[in-house]
Design an enzyme around this catalytic site. Sequence first.
Site, PDB file in Angstrom:
ATOM      1  N   GLN A   1      -5.976  -0.822   3.986  1.00 26.96           N
ATOM      2  CA  GLN A   1      -5.094  -0.568   5.137  1.00 26.96           C
ATOM      3  C   GLN A   1      -5.617   0.618   5.924  1.00 26.96           C
ATOM      4  O   GLN A   1      -5.889   1.675   5.345  1.00 26.96           O
ATOM      5  CB  GLN A   1      -3.658  -0.288   4.674  1.00 26.96           C
ATOM      6  CG  GLN A   1      -2.685  -0.165   5.832  1.00 26.96           C
ATOM      7  CD  GLN A   1      -1.271   0.174   5.387  1.00 26.96           C
ATOM      8  OE1 GLN A   1      -1.003   1.295   4.964  1.00 26.96           O
ATOM      9  NE2 GLN A   1      -0.356  -0.785   5.482  1.00 26.96           N
TER      10      GLN A   1
ATOM     11  N   PRO B   1       0.850  -1.194   0.000  1.00 28.46           N
ATOM     12  CA  PRO B   1       0.000   0.000   0.000  1.00 28.46           C
ATOM     13  C   PRO B   1       0.886   1.244   0.000  1.00 28.46           C
ATOM     14  O   PRO B   1       1.640   1.468   0.953  1.00 28.46           O
ATOM     15  CB  PRO B   1      -0.797  -0.124   1.310  1.00 28.46           C
ATOM     16  CG  PRO B   1      -0.026  -1.066   2.162  1.00 28.46           C
ATOM     17  CD  PRO B   1       0.761  -1.950   1.259  1.00 28.46           C
ATOM     18  N   LEU B   2       0.828   2.016  -1.079  1.00 31.32           N
ATOM     19  CA  LEU B   2       1.737   3.143  -1.265  1.00 31.32           C
ATOM     20  C   LEU B   2       0.960   4.459  -1.243  1.00 31.32           C
ATOM     21  O   LEU B   2       0.092   4.679  -2.089  1.00 31.32           O
ATOM     22  CB  LEU B   2       2.478   3.006  -2.608  1.00 31.32           C
ATOM     23  CG  LEU B   2       3.292   1.722  -2.775  1.00 31.32           C
ATOM     24  CD1 LEU B   2       3.575   1.444  -4.240  1.00 31.32           C
ATOM     25  CD2 LEU B   2       4.590   1.824  -1.995  1.00 31.32           C
TER      26      LEU B   2
ATOM     27  N   CYS C   1       4.013   2.996   9.803  1.00 33.15           N
ATOM     28  CA  CYS C   1       4.144   4.336   9.223  1.00 33.15           C
ATOM     29  C   CYS C   1       5.119   5.176  10.047  1.00 33.15           C
ATOM     30  O   CYS C   1       4.922   5.337  11.260  1.00 33.15           O
ATOM     31  CB  CYS C   1       2.777   5.021   9.156  1.00 33.15           C
ATOM     32  SG  CYS C   1       2.842   6.657   8.400  1.00 33.15           S
TER      33      CYS C   1
ATOM     34  N   ASN D   1       9.743  -7.363   3.333  1.00 32.20           N
ATOM     35  CA  ASN D   1       9.670  -6.164   2.503  1.00 32.20           C
ATOM     36  C   ASN D   1      10.951  -5.356   2.644  1.00 32.20           C
ATOM     37  O   ASN D   1      11.436  -5.159   3.751  1.00 32.20           O
ATOM     38  CB  ASN D   1       8.443  -5.337   2.932  1.00 32.20           C
ATOM     39  CG  ASN D   1       8.378  -3.963   2.289  1.00 32.20           C
ATOM     40  OD1 ASN D   1       8.143  -2.972   2.959  1.00 32.20           O
ATOM     41  ND2 ASN D   1       8.594  -3.900   0.994  1.00 32.20           N
TER      42      ASN D   1
ATOM     43  N   ALA E   1       7.490  -2.535  -2.808  1.00 37.28           N
ATOM     44  CA  ALA E   1       7.027  -1.154  -2.697  1.00 37.28           C
ATOM     45  C   ALA E   1       7.738  -0.261  -3.715  1.00 37.28           C
ATOM     46  O   ALA E   1       7.267  -0.099  -4.842  1.00 37.28           O
ATOM     47  CB  ALA E   1       7.248  -0.652  -1.273  1.00 37.28           C
TER      48      ALA E   1
ATOM     49  N   HIS F   1       8.803  -4.887   7.380  1.00 40.74           N
ATOM     50  CA  HIS F   1       9.738  -4.062   6.617  1.00 40.74           C
ATOM     51  C   HIS F   1      11.066  -4.071   7.366  1.00 40.74           C
ATOM     52  O   HIS F   1      11.113  -3.715   8.545  1.00 40.74           O
ATOM     53  CB  HIS F   1       9.192  -2.635   6.487  1.00 40.74           C
ATOM     54  CG  HIS F   1      10.040  -1.744   5.633  1.00 40.74           C
ATOM     55  ND1 HIS F   1       9.704  -0.450   5.342  1.00 40.74           N
ATOM     56  CD2 HIS F   1      11.211  -1.958   4.991  1.00 40.74           C
ATOM     57  CE1 HIS F   1      10.622   0.093   4.575  1.00 40.74           C
ATOM     58  NE2 HIS F   1      11.546  -0.803   4.350  1.00 40.74           N
TER      59      HIS F   1
ATOM     60  N   LYS G   1       1.128  -4.720   9.365  1.00 41.29           N
ATOM     61  CA  LYS G   1       2.411  -4.351   8.760  1.00 41.29           C
ATOM     62  C   LYS G   1       3.231  -3.600   9.798  1.00 41.29           C
ATOM     63  O   LYS G   1       2.768  -2.619  10.377  1.00 41.29           O
ATOM     64  CB  LYS G   1       2.208  -3.467   7.526  1.00 41.29           C
ATOM     65  CG  LYS G   1       3.500  -3.164   6.775  1.00 41.29           C
ATOM     66  CD  LYS G   1       3.228  -2.394   5.492  1.00 41.29           C
ATOM     67  CE  LYS G   1       4.479  -2.261   4.642  1.00 41.29           C
ATOM     68  NZ  LYS G   1       5.508  -1.388   5.236  1.00 41.29           N
TER      69      LYS G   1
ATOM     70  N   ASP H   1      13.980  -3.349  -0.379  1.00 43.08           N
ATOM     71  CA  ASP H   1      15.105  -3.374  -1.340  1.00 43.08           C
ATOM     72  C   ASP H   1      14.974  -4.386  -2.472  1.00 43.08           C
ATOM     73  O   ASP H   1      15.990  -4.816  -3.024  1.00 43.08           O
ATOM     74  CB  ASP H   1      16.432  -3.636  -0.605  1.00 43.08           C
ATOM     75  CG  ASP H   1      16.786  -2.534   0.370  1.00 43.08           C
ATOM     76  OD1 ASP H   1      16.150  -1.471   0.296  1.00 43.08           O
ATOM     77  OD2 ASP H   1      17.679  -2.733   1.209  1.00 43.08           O
TER      78      ASP H   1
END
Length: 636
Positions: free
Chosen positions: A351, A297-298, A382, A483, A506, A451, A421, A485
């Site tokens: 999300q 989700p971006l 976030c 998540n 992402a 992440h 996440k 790289d």
Amino acid sequence: MENTEKEDKVEKKTHVAVKGEAFIKQEFLTTKENFHEFVDSEWNARNGEKVSANDKVEETSAEEPEAKKLKLESEEKYKTGNPGGRRRGQNKSRPHTKSSAYDEKRLCLSVIQEGRECPFGAKCHFYHDVAEYMATKPADIGESCYLYDTFGKCTFGLACRFAKAHTTPDFKTMENAELIKTQEGRTPVKNSLSKDLQYRLRKHLVSFDKSEEYLKSLPNNKDKGEQKGNGNTPVVEVSADSTDKVQLASSETETKTSLDKQSPVKTVGPLTDEDVIKLRPCEKKQVDFQDKLYLAPLTTCGNLPFRRVCKRFGADITCGEMAMCTNLLQGQQSEWALLKRHESEDVFGVQVEGCFPDSMTRCAELINKNIEVDFVDINSGCPIDLVYKKGGGCGLMTRTRKFEQIIKGMNYVLDVPLTVKIRTGVQEKCNIAHKLIPEMKKWGVSMVTLHGRSREQRYTKSADWDYISSCSKLASPVPLFGNGDILSYEDAMKARETGVSGIMIARGALIKPWIFTEIKESRDWDISSSERLDVLRDFTNFGLEHWGSDTRGVEKTRNFMLEWLSFMCRYIPVGLLERVPQRINERPPYYMGRNYLESLMASQHVGDWVRISEMLLGPVPKNFNFLPKHKANAYK
């Protein structure tokens, strides 16, 4: 232009290994000055313009307003320790120009939708005289309208910027009856906010029975004020390294205490399994997450048209942009737009972000009753200050008691899986994800995405896949997605070797959305510049369908395309690389492409992104301006 002429014009740059810079074959390297001179002169030659490089500098500077607090060059060098004075960070005070500002006076909706009366009569501020409107309307962009060709009619009628494709000489809108018939019963986009639901949310007429049932079971303690979720209650920041063990221990004690208390289900006679574990009217839906490619989700760039592009290239799971639970509960149209789902998104989730059990539980119940999703994801990763300082995002990782109540409450009201996440932690050298994951398994999450960076770290260093691997073992049998790289199928293969259940992509998808095809076909795709332009053309068509084909829709599509191009320009074609594959944290040096379009797409100058948008959406309006998110891309 012939290759020989190009070689004469472009001075070659000696290949010198620079830390953090991608390795490109020597014959393609050039200097910044020569690159822009070539791109500008070639654009002017193709478009019949006579604009010098200096004119471009002045023109672009005038169009791009400066950030509110712009540091002096000497001050910036001193504070950032950056001797070159390279601009870093984000333009946090970007001016937001509404797309309506580009459409001075519009045609009244009653004229567009023939047979409808204008409720404002003589007081209406919009055009009612079609001939007068057509005389002031900007020129059409193209000969064919995507909406008319796809659906048989264009709902924007005369206001469409491609109107001549479906307008008669006497200004009547045409329709293709056969094509319209094929679209009957089809709903391309779901999860829209109805006027009735919006009204009921604003008037507080929506009932949250299951949420109230769960919230009543929570212990009444000193945090009662926080449970009201008014957003004004101060949140005490907690240091991760000093209190994690205490918080986790207290949450375990609370869990045992709550089990000893009376169950929210009233019982008669002996205690049964149904009394302890509340059975649902319908069994919770199961989603197979194993070995899937998950588009992250971006925010801003992860809009519905972009997700459609990624679905075409092979993304398995898609998720809407982060939505604030309080805004959803208030019925904000802009926030509900983030929940929209296209018919091509077969496995789709939304999300949500929040920091209090009551608002998050009610939001989950609202989603469960009113929209179609396959899972709901909690954003507890976030890093931005606006979210973190309120106790949301990464802040939840250090507020484990509230985190537990949120997860259990949302699980209680949802009929679909609940996923989370997270990041490795808040502080750079203090990972706490490995402490949280075993607890989240007990709380009932269906999947965890990790992440491999902390909040403080952001993107300054590589993602820690060794840590992700160890967390994956702790999470089993709950699926854990890794998540960070991933920009090539080689990166994806290495990630899968760590034992994760799947991969979330992402930035890699923003730089090259065809990465999903590369991973599934195990190859490096040397995609041509014309194929990449076709990808942007698809995005343009999807954007016009989603945001509209009138001036407002065109400029909104352009704005989101420019945001995406700020990432896409970082892609280096495979055929130009000296070492394959490209690494995500390696910045491209100045290089010349194998043709003009490839060179233009390599430009990191915002003015050249605007040129690409003009190839697809026509000239920009006179009052157009766009300031990119990252200072490094803005013209200084």
